[in-house]
Design a protein around this motif. Structure first.
Motif, PDB file in Angstrom:
ATOM      1  N   ILE A  66       0.829  -1.208   0.000  1.00 42.97           N
ATOM      2  CA  ILE A  66       0.000   0.000   0.000  1.00 42.97           C
ATOM      3  C   ILE A  66       0.864   1.259   0.000  1.00 42.97           C
ATOM      4  CG2 ILE A  66      -1.613   1.327   1.424  1.00 42.97           C
ATOM      5  CD1 ILE A  66      -2.882  -1.364   2.205  1.00 42.97           C
ATOM      6  N   LYS A  67       1.926   1.249   0.809  1.00 42.69           N
ATOM      7  CA  LYS A  67       2.805   2.412   0.869  1.00 42.69           C
ATOM      8  C   LYS A  67       3.590   2.591  -0.434  1.00 42.69           C
ATOM      9  CE  LYS A  67       3.458   2.226   5.891  1.00 42.69           C
ATOM     10  NZ  LYS A  67       4.428   1.988   6.985  1.00 42.69           N
ATOM     11  N   ASN A 100       0.920   3.525  -3.095  1.00 45.87           N
ATOM     12  CA  ASN A 100      -0.054   4.525  -2.667  1.00 45.87           C
ATOM     13  C   ASN A 100      -1.462   4.149  -3.138  1.00 45.87           C
ATOM     14  OD1 ASN A 100      -0.880   6.926  -1.401  1.00 45.87           O
ATOM     15  ND2 ASN A 100      -0.777   8.077  -3.329  1.00 45.87           N
ATOM     16  N   THR A 158      -4.172   5.900   0.439  1.00 46.59           N
ATOM     17  CA  THR A 158      -4.026   4.612   1.117  1.00 46.59           C
ATOM     18  C   THR A 158      -5.284   4.194   1.867  1.00 46.59           C
ATOM     19  OG1 THR A 158      -3.047   5.741   3.030  1.00 46.59           O
ATOM     20  CG2 THR A 158      -1.540   4.875   1.358  1.00 46.59           C
TER      21      THR A 158
END
Length: 237
Positions: A191-192, A195, A216
């Motif tokens: 996810i990071k 994004n 996110t």
């Protein structure tokens, strides 16, 4: 003088032997760490768990070729573990040469295990995803590390082609305690890195719905699952 030179030669020989054994011990320690790493990584998405020797538990829907490749990988893993164990024993008994030889044999079996597992992963991924739309991938039958690599490839492809979402089919086995512990950091990193927003059980149970360009979003669902697992509650959403 003669005794002094003899002592120096003996000490020099002992120092060289110590350095060799020290190097070997470091290598054997790395082997042990690698074995633990493989054990942590080789949990499968929707395909059961593996033991420290990579035990594969066949399922009725698995193809014969896939099952055979996993079994071959398991056999190589057991040979690898045997060689590493005997290498440790040889080292403890002061036989550095034998320990080194057994360690090399263990490396050989480890390479063969990785080769068979890669072939199995590529085969099952092709079988599960043949004919699927571009915005959907099925990870059944893959180990966590294998699945992570496939997801990374799919996310890059989706971003490059301008897709707005990706559906990742992981199966309800996602919510087993062992899976949660290993998938939580993997999902968080994904996810990071991209994004993206990740929603569980959409459009169906056992799926992760990944949206591009939406930020996110809320990840509290992942913490809630982890808390329920820690309490021993049912973790199926």
């Amino acid at each position: 003088m003669g005794n002094s030179q003899s002592f120096e030669r003996t000490a020099d020989k002992g120092l060289k032997l110590f350095k060799v054994l020290k190097k070997l011990q470091n290598e054997l320690d790395n082997n042990k760490n690698n074995d633990n790493y493989h054990h942590n990584q080789q949990q499968s998405y929707g395909g059961g768990n593996t033991s420290s020797s990579h035990q594969y538990h066949p399922h009725e829907e698995d193809s014969e070729d896939y099952s055979q490749l996993r079994e071959l990988a398991h056999q190589e893993a057991e040979k690898r573990n045997y060689c590493y164990q005997k290498s440790q024993e040889a080292y403890s008994n002061g036989d550095g040469a034998q320990a080194k030889q057994l360690s090399n044999q263990g490396h050989h079996h480890d390479d063969r295990m990785k080769k068979y597992n890669k072939q199995a992963a590529d085969l099952i991924f092709q079988e599960k995803n043949a004919g699927r739309p571009a915005d959907e991938i099925d990870l059944h039958g893959l180990f966590v590390k294998e699945a992570t690599e496939k997801v990374d490839e799919a996310l890059r492809r989706c971003q490059h082609s301008g897709q707005d979402h990706l559906i990742i089919i992981v199966g309800k086995g996602l919510h087993s305690p062992g899976q949660i512990a290993k998938l939580k950091p993997a999902i968080g990193e994904m996810i990071k890195k991209y994004n993206v927003r990740c929603t569980p059980d959409r459009p169906n149970p056992g799926c992760l719905y990944v949206e591009f360009g939406q930020g996110t979003g809320d990840l509290s669902w992942l913490d809630r699952i982890t808390d329920r697992v820690d309490r021993g509650d049912c973790a199926i959403m």
